[in-house]
Scaffold this motif. Sequence first.
Motif, PDB file in Angstrom:
ATOM      1  N   UNK A  80       0.945  -1.072   0.158  1.00 15.38           N
ATOM      2  CA  UNK A  80      -0.014   0.083  -0.031  1.00 15.38           C
ATOM      3  C   UNK A  80       0.987   1.329  -0.034  1.00 15.38           C
ATOM      4  N   UNK A  81       0.687   2.059  -1.073  1.00 14.27           N
ATOM      5  CA  UNK A  81       1.543   3.181  -0.976  1.00 14.27           C
ATOM      6  C   UNK A  81       0.683   4.457  -0.282  1.00 14.27           C
ATOM      7  N   UNK A  82       1.347   4.759   1.019  1.00 18.91           N
ATOM      8  CA  UNK A  82       0.629   5.707   1.723  1.00 18.91           C
ATOM      9  C   UNK A  82       1.390   7.062   2.137  1.00 18.91           C
ATOM     10  N   UNK A 114      -6.606   7.162   6.048  1.00 13.93           N
ATOM     11  CA  UNK A 114      -7.866   7.809   5.642  1.00 13.93           C
ATOM     12  C   UNK A 114      -7.684   7.520   3.935  1.00 13.93           C
ATOM     13  N   UNK A 115      -8.856   7.116   3.217  1.00 16.81           N
ATOM     14  CA  UNK A 115      -8.863   6.887   1.924  1.00 16.81           C
ATOM     15  C   UNK A 115      -9.379   8.302   1.370  1.00 16.81           C
ATOM     16  N   UNK A 116      -8.812   8.894   0.398  1.00 16.26           N
ATOM     17  CA  UNK A 116      -9.324  10.020  -0.420  1.00 16.26           C
ATOM     18  C   UNK A 116      -9.586   9.760  -1.878  1.00 16.26           C
ATOM     19  N   UNK A 132      -4.246   6.980  -0.309  1.00 12.37           N
ATOM     20  CA  UNK A 132      -4.272   6.553   1.043  1.00 12.37           C
ATOM     21  C   UNK A 132      -3.265   7.633   1.819  1.00 12.37           C
ATOM     22  N   UNK A 133      -3.734   8.254   2.701  1.00  8.47           N
ATOM     23  CA  UNK A 133      -3.121   8.968   3.788  1.00  8.47           C
ATOM     24  C   UNK A 133      -2.863   8.223   5.208  1.00  8.47           C
ATOM     25  N   UNK A 182      -7.056  15.092  13.973  1.00  9.24           N
ATOM     26  CA  UNK A 182      -6.803  16.462  13.631  1.00  9.24           C
ATOM     27  C   UNK A 182      -6.879  16.635  12.110  1.00  9.24           C
ATOM     28  N   UNK A 183      -6.065  15.721  11.457  1.00 14.56           N
ATOM     29  CA  UNK A 183      -6.373  15.726   9.749  1.00 14.56           C
ATOM     30  C   UNK A 183      -7.664  15.648   9.332  1.00 14.56           C
TER      31      UNK A 183
END
Length: 197
Positions: free
Chosen positions: A26-28, A50-52, A60-61, A71-72
Amino acid sequence: MIAYISGKITHKDPTLVILEANGVGYEIHVSLYTSTVLPKLGEPSKLFTYQHIREDAQTLYGFGDLDEKNLFLDLIGVSGIGPNTALTMLSTLTPVELRQAILMENVGAVQKIKGIGSKTAQRVILELRDKMKKAGIMAQAGTPNYRMTVNPVRDEALAALVTLGIPKAAAEKSLDTILKREGDELNVEQLIRLALK
């Protein structure tokens, strides 16, 4: 929605990691703050995610803890703040520092973040200050680890040094000594080279 991913880190840059879980990499995208607390390559890790999703991309973040993720999510709830801007904010200031700046209504500290103008900084403070107070988060101006001054060059150099395996406390001490001696004119590469000597 993916809440978190546990696996081992197979690639690590200051703002991007690849986390392998069950044979899938997974590239995060991560903040410099999260990057500094992640373990070394090949070691197990857990990232809250978090998936945008947009028409042209799925991103993916990842976050080292739920506090940073929350907070994000608060930040991207502010009009005009997208995921990349929120990640930049969390790369420039730690979650504690950013919350303190918001609670103390320090527009200057928020405005120093790349891509954040005066109006956006004021909007972030206006929309999140009361929400944080309701959640019981209080301003602590005397917090010892709280730096109101923002130095993205120092933060980027710190992330790189930690990635190279230098303990965070030692890297911070070294960078602060160099910056005190040399001033703020150094770029990231120069700062890293001096810290490695």
